[in-house]
Design a protein around this motif. Structure first.
Motif, short mmCIF file in Angstrom:
data_model
loop_
_atom_site.label_atom_id
_atom_site.label_comp_id
_atom_site.label_asym_id
_atom_site.label_seq_id
_atom_site.Cartn_x
_atom_site.Cartn_y
_atom_site.Cartn_z
N VAL A 299 0.85 -1.19 0.00
CA VAL A 299 0.00 0.00 0.00
C VAL A 299 0.88 1.23 0.00
N GLY A 300 0.65 2.15 -0.91
CA GLY A 300 1.39 3.41 -0.94
C GLY A 300 0.50 4.51 -1.50
N HIS A 301 1.07 5.67 -1.72
CA HIS A 301 0.27 6.76 -2.29
C HIS A 301 0.46 6.87 -3.80
N HIS A 302 1.70 6.98 -4.26
CA HIS A 302 1.95 7.18 -5.69
C HIS A 302 1.77 5.87 -6.47
N THR A 303 1.40 6.02 -7.72
CA THR A 303 1.25 4.87 -8.60
C THR A 303 2.61 4.32 -9.00
N LEU A 304 2.67 3.01 -9.27
CA LEU A 304 3.77 2.48 -10.07
C LEU A 304 3.38 2.59 -11.54
N TYR A 305 2.21 2.01 -11.85
CA TYR A 305 1.70 2.07 -13.22
C TYR A 305 0.31 2.70 -13.16
N SER A 306 0.00 3.55 -14.15
CA SER A 306 -1.29 4.23 -14.16
C SER A 306 -1.59 4.74 -15.55
N ASN A 307 -2.86 4.70 -15.91
CA ASN A 307 -3.32 5.34 -17.13
C ASN A 307 -3.84 6.74 -16.86
N GLY A 308 -3.72 7.20 -15.62
CA GLY A 308 -4.25 8.48 -15.23
C GLY A 308 -3.34 9.65 -15.60
N SER A 309 -3.67 10.81 -15.06
CA SER A 309 -3.00 12.05 -15.47
C SER A 309 -1.53 12.07 -15.13
N HIS A 310 -1.12 11.39 -14.06
CA HIS A 310 0.30 11.37 -13.70
C HIS A 310 1.09 10.30 -14.44
N GLY A 311 0.40 9.27 -14.91
CA GLY A 311 1.08 8.20 -15.63
C GLY A 311 1.91 7.32 -14.72
N ASP A 312 2.79 6.53 -15.31
CA ASP A 312 3.67 5.65 -14.54
C ASP A 312 4.68 6.47 -13.76
N THR A 313 5.05 5.96 -12.59
CA THR A 313 6.07 6.61 -11.76
C THR A 313 7.36 5.81 -11.90
N LYS A 314 8.21 6.23 -12.82
CA LYS A 314 9.38 5.43 -13.18
C LYS A 314 10.32 5.18 -12.00
N SER A 315 10.44 6.17 -11.12
CA SER A 315 11.33 6.00 -9.96
C SER A 315 10.85 4.89 -9.05
N LEU A 316 9.53 4.77 -8.88
CA LEU A 316 8.99 3.70 -8.03
C LEU A 316 9.07 2.35 -8.73
N VAL A 317 8.84 2.34 -10.04
CA VAL A 317 9.00 1.10 -10.79
C VAL A 317 10.43 0.58 -10.61
N LYS A 318 11.39 1.48 -10.68
CA LYS A 318 12.80 1.10 -10.51
C LYS A 318 13.08 0.66 -9.09
N ALA A 319 12.51 1.36 -8.10
CA ALA A 319 12.82 1.07 -6.69
C ALA A 319 12.12 -0.18 -6.18
N TRP A 320 10.86 -0.36 -6.57
CA TRP A 320 10.03 -1.42 -5.97
C TRP A 320 9.60 -2.52 -6.93
N GLY A 321 9.60 -2.23 -8.23
CA GLY A 321 9.02 -3.17 -9.19
C GLY A 321 9.63 -4.55 -9.15
N ASP A 322 10.95 -4.65 -9.20
CA ASP A 322 11.61 -5.95 -9.20
C ASP A 322 11.41 -6.68 -7.87
N ILE A 323 11.34 -5.93 -6.78
CA ILE A 323 11.13 -6.54 -5.46
C ILE A 323 9.73 -7.15 -5.40
N PHE A 324 8.73 -6.42 -5.86
CA PHE A 324 7.36 -6.96 -5.89
C PHE A 324 7.31 -8.23 -6.74
N GLN A 325 7.97 -8.19 -7.89
CA GLN A 325 7.94 -9.33 -8.81
C GLN A 325 8.65 -10.53 -8.20
N GLU A 326 9.81 -10.32 -7.61
CA GLU A 326 10.59 -11.42 -7.04
C GLU A 326 9.82 -12.14 -5.95
#
Length: 346
Positions: A228-255
């Protein structure tokens, strides 16, 4: 990889022995039935599975405007109509917008939280995470939100740390919920137009949080894990994907096979499933701040710029996520099994 089933997929038709008129009539009736089945629905008490834990969630709600009040009333009516006693609420950040004079003594704690979401309807803990406006709109805003529960014993507001863990139920938990602070320096920091530094997590806090997250995911957990967090990792909304969070958390979530990531930030309701990723990404940012048009046409199970909230039902076998609009109507729902199978319910 997520295996996605669509509950609304039309079944094939066998036409052997049918006249052309009969075939067309059958096709028309089937199409009507399918359309009726896919219309937004209202949940009844009969739709609640015995033994489930239930969480309601809202993001980007702290506007103090009429829209926040409308969504709050819809939530109260919803739990009353279905006879639901939520085990808690998830507050997905941007809990308070604009100036909040008085800090932990501000009257907005009553008008924007305690009275807006009354204990009579929502008796459980209200587990909160921080959003960018919680850091930026008031000096020491994030510190005040961390301090509020300590200075107000008995409040349902719960934020023991910037990141923390909750297991539900406490005994033999079905889900491990990991609350995270998404306000990384590269996400929420930087400088204002006049050159002042925007507050965010420090480099030391970012490292401490990542180490903590890895430790929690490497240890014992419930059958389901939800971040649970505030900013999106991936989104079709106005802010779009948050690349810094994808980089920081994405691989950890996947693993570690995190089943869902729940967030706000984009002012809409979304559900995203991405090829090759084990995590379902849910945006519930329609709690009160002005909704915004979605920007991306990336194909996803659901996305709409509507006010509303979400309802997560939890058992040891499945998670069921419902998006509910400000009229109390279910506009989207899906289940997720322990093995990652996703089934669209509406």
């Amino acid at each position: 990889m997520n295996r996605t089933e669509n509950n609304g997929a039309a079944s094939g038709m066998r036409r052997g022995g049918m006249t052309r008129r009969g075939a067309l009539k059958t096709l028309f009736c089937s199409s009507v039935a399918l359309a009726l089945n896919l219309r937004p629905q209202r949940l009844s008490a009969a739709g609640l599975a015995e033994g489930d834990s239930h969480l309601l969630m809202i993001g980007d709600f702290g506007s103090q405007g009429k829209e926040q009040s409308s969504v709050a009333r819809a939530m109260q009516k919803y739990v009353g109509d279905v006879g639901l006693k939520p085990d808690g609420m998830l507050l997905l950040g941007d809990n308070f917008y604009s100036k909040m004079e008085g800090g932990v003594k501000s009257p907005r704690w009553n008008t924007g939280f305690e009275e807006m979401y009354p204990a009579s309807s929502f008796p459980g803990p209200c587990w909160a995470v921080l959003g960018n406006h919680d850091y930026h709109d008031n000096k020491d805003g994030e510190k005040n939100q961390l301090a509020y529960a300590k200075e107000n014993p008995g409040t349902r507001w719960t934020m023991p740390h910037k990141w923390y863990r909750v297991d539900l139920p406490r005994e033999n938990p079905a889900v491990t919920l990991l609350r995270l602070d998404s306000d990384l320096g590269t996400v929420s920091g930087g400088k204002t137009l006049v050159g002042n530094l925007r507050p965010s997590l420090t480099d030391e806090e970012e490292k401490e949080q990542i180490d903590w997250l890895k430790t929690q995911l490497a240890g014992p957990r419930g059958p389901f894990t939800v971040a649970v967090g505030h900013h999106t990792l991936y989104s079709n909304g106005s802010h779009g994907d948050t690349k810094s969070l994808v980089k920081a958390w994405g691989d950890i979530f996947q693993e570690h096979g995190v089943h869902m990531y729940l967030c706000g930030h984009d002012h809409d309701l979304q559900h995203l499933e991405l090829d090759g990723l084990k995590t379902s990404f849910v945006v519930s940012g329609g709690g009160g701040a002005r909704v915004r048009e979605l920007k991306s046409d990336r194909k996803t199970p659901y996305g709409k710029n509507v006010y509303g909230f979400s309802h997560l039902s939890i058992s040891r076998e499945r998670l069921l996520l419902r998006h509910i609009d400000a009229n109390g109507t279910q506009v989207h729902a899906f289940t997720k099994l322990v093995d990652g199978t996703v089934k669209i319910e509406s």
